[in-house]
Design a protein around this motif. Structure first.
Motif, short mmCIF file in Angstrom:
data_model
loop_
_atom_site.label_atom_id
_atom_site.label_comp_id
_atom_site.label_asym_id
_atom_site.label_seq_id
_atom_site.Cartn_x
_atom_site.Cartn_y
_atom_site.Cartn_z
N THR A 186 0.83 -1.20 0.00
CA THR A 186 0.00 0.00 0.00
C THR A 186 0.87 1.25 0.00
OG1 THR A 186 -1.82 -1.11 1.16
CG2 THR A 186 -1.75 1.30 1.30
N VAL A 187 1.96 1.22 0.77
CA VAL A 187 2.89 2.36 0.79
C VAL A 187 3.49 2.56 -0.61
CG1 VAL A 187 5.01 3.30 1.78
CG2 VAL A 187 3.42 2.00 3.23
N SER A 188 3.84 1.45 -1.25
CA SER A 188 4.40 1.53 -2.61
C SER A 188 3.40 2.15 -3.58
CB SER A 188 4.79 0.13 -3.11
OG SER A 188 5.85 -0.39 -2.35
N ARG A 189 2.13 1.77 -3.42
CA ARG A 189 1.10 2.33 -4.31
C ARG A 189 0.89 3.83 -4.04
NH1 ARG A 189 -1.54 -2.87 -3.17
NH2 ARG A 189 -1.41 -4.15 -5.06
N VAL A 190 1.01 4.24 -2.79
CA VAL A 190 0.92 5.67 -2.47
C VAL A 190 2.03 6.42 -3.18
CG1 VAL A 190 1.16 7.39 -0.64
CG2 VAL A 190 -0.26 5.36 -0.26
N LEU A 191 3.23 5.86 -3.15
CA LEU A 191 4.39 6.50 -3.79
C LEU A 191 4.21 6.62 -5.29
CD1 LEU A 191 7.31 4.80 -1.82
CD2 LEU A 191 6.71 7.22 -1.77
N SER A 192 3.56 5.64 -5.89
CA SER A 192 3.39 5.65 -7.36
C SER A 192 2.12 6.34 -7.79
CB SER A 192 3.39 4.20 -7.89
OG SER A 192 2.29 3.48 -7.37
N ARG A 242 -6.20 3.39 -7.06
CA ARG A 242 -7.05 2.58 -6.17
C ARG A 242 -6.84 2.91 -4.69
NH1 ARG A 242 -7.06 -3.65 -7.78
NH2 ARG A 242 -8.63 -3.59 -6.10
N ILE A 243 -5.81 3.73 -4.41
CA ILE A 243 -5.56 4.15 -3.03
C ILE A 243 -6.42 5.36 -2.70
CG2 ILE A 243 -3.83 4.92 -1.38
CD1 ILE A 243 -3.49 2.03 -2.27
N LEU A 274 -7.90 8.74 -0.97
CA LEU A 274 -7.25 10.01 -0.63
C LEU A 274 -6.89 10.03 0.85
CD1 LEU A 274 -6.39 12.80 -1.66
CD2 LEU A 274 -8.69 13.62 -1.13
N GLU A 275 -7.75 9.50 1.69
CA GLU A 275 -7.52 9.48 3.13
C GLU A 275 -6.28 8.65 3.48
OE1 GLU A 275 -9.76 8.06 7.28
OE2 GLU A 275 -10.83 7.98 5.36
N THR A 276 -6.17 7.46 2.87
CA THR A 276 -5.01 6.59 3.11
C THR A 276 -3.73 7.23 2.60
OG1 THR A 276 -6.37 4.60 2.99
CG2 THR A 276 -4.01 4.31 2.66
N SER A 277 -3.84 7.82 1.42
CA SER A 277 -2.67 8.46 0.82
C SER A 277 -2.14 9.59 1.72
CB SER A 277 -3.03 9.02 -0.56
OG SER A 277 -1.94 9.68 -1.14
#
Length: 345
Positions: free
Chosen positions: A18-24, A28-29, A31-34
Motif C-alpha cells: 500500500t505504501v508503494s502504491r501511495v508513492l506511485s 485505487r488508493i 485520498l484518506e489513506t494516501s
C-alpha cells in the motif's frame, strides 16, 4: 538508521504494498489513506529509493539537456542560462530532475545521449540547438526516444520543437533600421551550419529585397555567438570604402563585441553605426548605449520545451491533436542604439 517502506507501513497500519502504491500515485488508493501515509513518511523522514522505483516503473523522472558546446564556453552567453532556467523551473514543478550534458563536438554529444538513454538514466532529452545535418537528431528519431528540439529541423518536420519565427524576427529587426532611413545595412551572422543563423540571415535578406535595397557580400560576416565575433567584424566593416550605416547582429553577445570594437575605433552608436540584435538579455538594456533587441521569450522557450517533453513522456500515445511545433512570439524592443536617422544633424 535508514527508514524503510516496512517501517512506514507498520506505523501507518497498512501493508508495504500500500505504501508503494501511495508513492506511485495508484488510483485505487483512497485520498484518506494516501494523506495518512504521506504524513507518516514526513514524520519518519522517509526518502523513497528512486533507483528501485525506476526499476519498477521503468521511468527515472529525469530529463537531460544537451548543450551545443562545452559548458565553460556556453555559459558565457546569458541566453543559455535563461533558457535553462525556464527548463529547470517547469521540470521541477512537474517532479522531474534535470541533467546537463555537453560535448566538444557532435560525436561526443551523440555518445553522451546514447549513454544516458540506453542506460535508462533519463526519460527524454531537450536539444538546445538545430543543425542542418544532425547525427544526434537522427539517433533520437530512429530510436523512438522522447525529445524536444529548441529550434527546428529541415529533415524532420514532424518532431516536437519549440522555436521562434526567426525569419520574421530578422525581417522585423531589419525593417526597423530601414524605417529609420538606413539603406546600407550589414549583418553579423552565426555559424552557417546552425538553422537559426540561416533563418535570421534569410529574414534580413527578405527585408532588404522587399525594400529594393542593395545587399553586398562584404556586408555579411559569419562568426560565433560570442563577443569576439562582433569585435572582429568591426575592424572589417568600418574600413570598407562604402561601409554600412546600420547593423543587425545575430545575438546580443555579438552586439556587445560590436560596441567594444566601435569604442576602440572611436566611433559612436548610433550616430556612426546603428545596431539591432536578438534575444533581449538583461544586459542589453544596461549596455552603453542600451541596445535595441528582438525579445524572443527565452524563459518561455525553455519552460515550454520542458512542458512539451514531459507531456510526451507521460502520454506517448496522446492523440489530443496538438501541434508538434510550438512557436513563441517575438517583439522588437527599441532602445538608443538604433534611434538615429542617417544625415540627421
Amino acid at each position: 538508521m535508514t527508514v524503510t517502506i516496512k517501517d512506514v507501513a507498520k506505523k501507518a497500519g497498512v501493508s508495504p504494498s500500500t505504501v508503494s502504491r501511495v508513492l506511485s500515485g495508484h488510483p485505487r488508493i483512497s485520498l484518506e489513506t494516501s494523506r495518512k501515509v504521506k504524513v507518516i513518511m514526513e514524520e519518519m523522514g522517509y526518502t523513497p529509493n528512486m533507483m528501485a522505483k525506476s526499476l519498477v516503473s521503468k521511468t527515472t523522472n529525469s530529463i537531460c539537456i544537451i548543450l551545443p558546446k562545452p559548458a565553460e564556453e556556453l555559459f558565457s552567453n546569458l541566453f543559455f542560462m535563461e533558457l535553462i532556467r525556464g527548463i529547470v523551473t517547469q521540470s521541477s514543478r512537474s517532479g522531474y530532475d534535470v541533467l546537463i550534458s555537453s560535448g566538444a563536438n557532435e560525436k561526443e554529444e551523440l555518445e553522451a545521449v546514447s549513454r544516458l538513454l540506453k542506460g535508462r538514466r533519463v526519460d527524454g532529452v531537450i536539444l538546445l540547438y538545430s543543425r542542418k545535418d544532425d547525427a544526434v537528431i537522427d539517433f533520437l528519431e530512429s530510436g523512438g526516444y522522447p525529445f524536444v528540439l529548441v529550434g527546428r529541423s529541415d529533415r524532420y518536420e514532424d518532431i516536437l520543437s519549440v522555436d521562434n519565427d526567426n525569419v520574421m524576427a530578422a525581417f522585423d529587426a531589419t525593417n526597423h533600421l530601414i524605417s529609420m532611413g538606413h539603406e546600407r545595412i550589414g549583418f553579423v551572422s552565426g555559424p552557417p551550419n546552425l538553422i537559426v543563423s540561416r533563418d535570421r540571415l534569410e529574414g534580413y535578406r527578405k527585408a532588404m529585397l522587399n525594400s529594393g535595397l542593395e545587399m553586398r557580400t562584404e556586408w555579411i560576416v559569419e562568426g560565433e555567438f560570442l563577443q569576439d565575433s562582433g569585435y572582429r567584424a568591426m575592424s572589417f566593416f568600418m574600413n570598407l570604402p562604402n561601409r554600412p550605416t546600420a547593423l543587425v547582429a545575430v545575438d546580443d553577445m555579438v552586439s556587445f563585441g560590436v560596441l567594444r570594437g566601435l569604442n576602440e575605433l572611436k566611433y559612436k552608436v548610433p550616430e556612426d553605426l546603428a545596431i539591432v540584435s536578438f534575444n533581449n538579455i538583461p544586459l542589453s538594456e544596461l549596455s552603453s548605449p542600451p541596445i535595441s533587441s528582438i525579445d524572443i521569450g527565452i524563459y518561455h522557450l525553455g519552460y515550454t520545451a520542458s512542458q512539451v517533453l514531459i507531456q510526451s513522456i507521460q502520454k506517448p500515445d496522446n492523440d489530443a491533436g496538438y501541434t508538434n511545433r510550438f512557436v513563441i512570439p517575438h517583439r522588437l524592443i527599441v532602445r538608443e542604439s538604433s534611434m538615429y536617422a542617417p544625415g540627421k544633424k
